[in-house]
Design a protein around this motif. Structure first.
Motif, mmCIF file in Angstrom:
data_model
loop_
_atom_site.group_PDB
_atom_site.id
_atom_site.type_symbol
_atom_site.label_atom_id
_atom_site.label_comp_id
_atom_site.label_asym_id
_atom_site.label_seq_id
_atom_site.Cartn_x
_atom_site.Cartn_y
_atom_site.Cartn_z
ATOM 1 N N PHE A 1 0.832 -1.204 0.000
ATOM 2 C CA PHE A 1 0.000 0.000 0.000
ATOM 3 C C PHE A 1 0.867 1.255 0.000
ATOM 4 O O PHE A 1 1.969 1.261 0.544
ATOM 5 C CB PHE A 1 -0.883 0.040 1.248
ATOM 6 C CG PHE A 1 -1.935 -1.031 1.263
ATOM 7 C CD1 PHE A 1 -3.172 -0.810 0.682
ATOM 8 C CD2 PHE A 1 -1.683 -2.259 1.853
ATOM 9 C CE1 PHE A 1 -4.146 -1.806 0.692
ATOM 10 C CE2 PHE A 1 -2.644 -3.261 1.859
ATOM 11 C CZ PHE A 1 -3.881 -3.028 1.276
ATOM 12 N N SER B 1 -5.503 12.778 2.294
ATOM 13 C CA SER B 1 -6.431 13.339 1.332
ATOM 14 C C SER B 1 -7.247 14.422 2.020
ATOM 15 O O SER B 1 -7.717 14.222 3.138
ATOM 16 C CB SER B 1 -7.364 12.255 0.808
ATOM 17 O OG SER B 1 -8.470 12.864 0.177
ATOM 18 N N ARG C 1 -5.229 7.800 4.285
ATOM 19 C CA ARG C 1 -5.699 6.816 3.312
ATOM 20 C C ARG C 1 -4.559 5.908 2.865
ATOM 21 O O ARG C 1 -3.382 6.244 3.056
ATOM 22 C CB ARG C 1 -6.264 7.534 2.079
ATOM 23 C CG ARG C 1 -7.279 8.597 2.378
ATOM 24 C CD ARG C 1 -8.609 8.052 2.755
ATOM 25 N NE ARG C 1 -9.245 7.368 1.616
ATOM 26 C CZ ARG C 1 -10.340 6.640 1.726
ATOM 27 N NH1 ARG C 1 -10.906 6.476 2.903
ATOM 28 N NH2 ARG C 1 -10.863 6.071 0.663
ATOM 29 N N LYS D 1 -3.557 3.237 -0.563
ATOM 30 C CA LYS D 1 -3.945 2.785 -1.892
ATOM 31 C C LYS D 1 -3.216 1.478 -2.202
ATOM 32 O O LYS D 1 -2.007 1.385 -2.029
ATOM 33 C CB LYS D 1 -3.556 3.860 -2.905
ATOM 34 C CG LYS D 1 -4.077 3.630 -4.289
ATOM 35 C CD LYS D 1 -3.757 4.850 -5.145
ATOM 36 C CE LYS D 1 -4.485 4.793 -6.467
ATOM 37 N NZ LYS D 1 -4.381 6.059 -7.193
ATOM 38 N N CYS D 2 -3.965 0.504 -2.644
ATOM 39 C CA CYS D 2 -3.389 -0.806 -2.960
ATOM 40 C C CYS D 2 -2.534 -0.702 -4.223
ATOM 41 O O CYS D 2 -2.992 -0.193 -5.241
ATOM 42 C CB CYS D 2 -4.519 -1.814 -3.161
ATOM 43 S SG CYS D 2 -3.950 -3.431 -3.702
ATOM 44 N N HIS D 3 -1.297 -1.175 -4.149
ATOM 45 C CA HIS D 3 -0.404 -1.154 -5.311
ATOM 46 C C HIS D 3 -0.925 -2.035 -6.439
ATOM 47 O O HIS D 3 -0.593 -1.832 -7.592
ATOM 48 C CB HIS D 3 0.984 -1.689 -4.927
ATOM 49 C CG HIS D 3 1.808 -0.704 -4.169
ATOM 50 N ND1 HIS D 3 1.914 0.621 -4.523
ATOM 51 C CD2 HIS D 3 2.561 -0.841 -3.047
ATOM 52 C CE1 HIS D 3 2.700 1.245 -3.674
ATOM 53 N NE2 HIS D 3 3.105 0.383 -2.754
ATOM 54 N N ASP E 1 -5.211 -0.459 -7.097
ATOM 55 C CA ASP E 1 -5.566 0.954 -6.917
ATOM 56 C C ASP E 1 -6.790 1.197 -6.044
ATOM 57 O O ASP E 1 -7.319 2.295 -6.025
ATOM 58 C CB ASP E 1 -5.767 1.663 -8.268
ATOM 59 C CG ASP E 1 -4.436 1.880 -8.984
ATOM 60 O OD1 ASP E 1 -3.383 1.752 -8.320
ATOM 61 O OD2 ASP E 1 -4.460 2.167 -10.186
ATOM 62 N N THR E 2 -7.252 0.186 -5.343
ATOM 63 C CA THR E 2 -8.347 0.416 -4.406
ATOM 64 C C THR E 2 -7.856 1.344 -3.300
ATOM 65 O O THR E 2 -6.728 1.198 -2.824
ATOM 66 C CB THR E 2 -8.809 -0.920 -3.798
ATOM 67 O OG1 THR E 2 -9.399 -1.698 -4.818
ATOM 68 C CG2 THR E 2 -9.834 -0.705 -2.685
ATOM 69 N N GLU E 3 -8.710 2.294 -2.921
ATOM 70 C CA GLU E 3 -8.338 3.222 -1.859
ATOM 71 C C GLU E 3 -9.158 2.920 -0.622
ATOM 72 O O GLU E 3 -10.342 2.641 -0.716
ATOM 73 C CB GLU E 3 -8.580 4.654 -2.329
ATOM 74 C CG GLU E 3 -7.682 4.996 -3.498
ATOM 75 C CD GLU E 3 -8.000 6.345 -4.128
ATOM 76 O OE1 GLU E 3 -8.826 7.093 -3.567
ATOM 77 O OE2 GLU E 3 -7.418 6.628 -5.184
ATOM 78 N N ASN F 1 -6.456 3.990 6.088
ATOM 79 C CA ASN F 1 -5.149 3.408 6.402
ATOM 80 C C ASN F 1 -5.148 2.728 7.777
ATOM 81 O O ASN F 1 -4.559 3.224 8.728
ATOM 82 C CB ASN F 1 -4.087 4.506 6.345
ATOM 83 C CG ASN F 1 -2.706 3.952 6.529
ATOM 84 O OD1 ASN F 1 -2.440 2.831 6.118
ATOM 85 N ND2 ASN F 1 -1.840 4.727 7.144
ATOM 86 N N LYS G 1 -6.672 -3.175 5.652
ATOM 87 C CA LYS G 1 -5.708 -3.581 4.615
ATOM 88 C C LYS G 1 -5.677 -5.105 4.493
ATOM 89 O O LYS G 1 -5.648 -5.635 3.379
ATOM 90 C CB LYS G 1 -4.316 -3.071 4.970
ATOM 91 C CG LYS G 1 -4.170 -1.566 4.841
ATOM 92 C CD LYS G 1 -2.764 -1.210 5.269
ATOM 93 C CE LYS G 1 -2.462 0.247 5.135
ATOM 94 N NZ LYS G 1 -1.134 0.552 5.713
#
Ligand code: ZN
Length: 140
Positions: free
Chosen positions: A15, A20, A27, A29-31, A34-36, A39, A44
């Motif tokens: 991630f 934001s 937040r 974001k999954c590598h 791209d799901t956000e 955190n 996760k």
């Protein structure tokens, strides 16, 4: 091989954390897809256990960790849902319930023809149930 990776270490590599202005919480974001999401580690973990891209990569590598094992536990709980075919009586009962849901909720007859709704119902029924079409609902 060394020490087993800690959960934090495991998660950090998948991630990207960011701030934001739209959200109070940090937040991530999954590598892989791209799901956000928020955190937080439990979120996760839950995401990765359902992230097809991540699970495919791990499966290809032949690697298992706490997350892939969780994913396997989740999917192994589903065989009951992946039954061959619905009994005719059950299918009729579901159709009746679906029709009632539309009529009593004053929904569009085409409610179950909406692609996302369709895919949701197919998922929860393990592809055994197709809800009634608008024409069928209209005939009741
Ligand atoms: Zn993902």
């Amino acid at each position: 091989m060394g020490r087993p990776a800690t959960l934090k270490h495991l998660l950090d590599s998948h991630f990207r954390e960011y701030d934001s202005p739209e959200f109070k919480l940090k937040r991530a974001k999954c590598h892989h897809c791209d799901t956000e999401l928020v955190n937080e580690n439990p979120r996760k973990v839950r995401h990765l256990a359902q992230c097809d891209t991540y699970l495919d990569i791990m499966a290809e590598l032949g690697k298992d960790n706490a997350i892939t094992l969780k994913a396997k536990r989740l999917s192994s709980k589903q065989p009951a849902l992946q039954m061959a075919k619905l009994d005719k009586g059950v299918k009729e009962r579901f159709d009746k319930q679906a029709t009632l849901a539309v009529i009593m909720g004053a929904r569009l007859f085409s409610l179950f023809e909406e692609p996302y709704m369709k895919s949701f119902i197919q998922s929860v029924s393990g592809n055994t149930y197709t809800p009634p079409s608008s024409r069928k609902i209209g005939r009741k």
